[in-house]
Design an enzyme around this catalytic site. Sequence first.
Site, PDB file in Angstrom:
ATOM      1  N   TYR A 199       0.830  -1.196   0.000  1.00 16.13           N
ATOM      2  CA  TYR A 199       0.000   0.000   0.000  1.00 16.13           C
ATOM      3  C   TYR A 199       0.874   1.259   0.000  1.00 16.13           C
ATOM      4  CZ  TYR A 199      -3.547  -3.376   1.524  1.00 16.13           C
ATOM      5  OH  TYR A 199      -4.390  -4.465   1.635  1.00 16.13           O
ATOM      6  N   HIS A 201       0.227 -12.242   1.368  1.00 16.52           N
ATOM      7  CA  HIS A 201      -0.537 -11.270   0.586  1.00 16.52           C
ATOM      8  C   HIS A 201      -0.624 -11.674  -0.885  1.00 16.52           C
ATOM      9  CE1 HIS A 201      -1.320  -6.671  -0.096  1.00 16.52           C
ATOM     10  NE2 HIS A 201      -2.395  -7.406  -0.258  1.00 16.52           N
TER      11      HIS A 201
END
Length: 328
Positions: free
Chosen positions: A54, A138
């Site tokens: 992010y 992830h």
Amino acid sequence: MNTLGRSAVEVSPLAFGGAAIGNLFTEVTEEQAHKAVTAAWQQGIRYFDTAPHYGLGLSERRLGAALREHPRTAYTISTKVGRRLEPSADGGDDLANGFAVPARLRRVWDFSADGVRRTLEGALERLGLDRVDAVYLHDPDDHAEQAFREGYPALERLRAEGVVGAIGAGMNQAEMLTRFVRDTDVDVVLCAGRYTLLDQRALTDLLPAAEERGTSVVIGGAFNSGLLADPRPGATYDYASAPPGLVDRALRLKELAGRHGTTLRAAALAFCAAPPAVASVLVGARSAAEVRDCAEQFATPVPAAFWREARDTGLLPPEAPVPAEEPS
């Protein structure tokens, strides 16, 4: 507070997702990001999720700085591994990956045991913490073999060493998460966008398997990246332009919610929270106002008549769990 699987890690039913404050699609100022996290705290949110992906670490830095004002034992924080960050000389920006940040770093897919540890060490440095409560593999979609053979055992060792309290995987699909639930000893899986008012793929196998195994599920993407927050032509669905058929369905759900005295946003959040295996619903927000709205909608009861009519008209499958009945 709810507990993640068989771990001792507790999460609030509503959680703060940190992608937006990592400059997802558009820039968010330092002040806006700080105010968003502060608003989440003021609304009783105590679970915060982030990832190196992010904003190339920007979300982790901002979240860590904002939470430094609070006792470490008063909140739960999770981050992710699988995308290791390393210096890049390419220049330019990171918009090709969805984030409005300078591309001073680059992502390297790495689900190796060494990669897991190095990625976590980098995350802790950016967060300014000596530990996180939960870690997810992830998006291992195209790296399943390495994730199961190397990445997952590395997380198991970190949990056994007490470095993290809970381990799991986070993905935008339900099928591989079901495999993690059935074939490993994860505490939690984070399922984004695959259990919403518009997409119930997680209902087929993932949610029943999680309930059977005692594994917790965190639901992300409750608004399917925008369509369920503001349904209209041109709205986004799974980070792309929504197909006309889904826009029509979302508009029908919005109209139904209005007739029953509630909002589509409230119904979307309530639906995600209803299955027994769900421990928390994760919402991304880029401003204090968005956080406050999500918290208000999450606390708004949805009349039982809304759920009945949604099922009767085929807008929801009859087998989908709905919240405990509220007066119509």
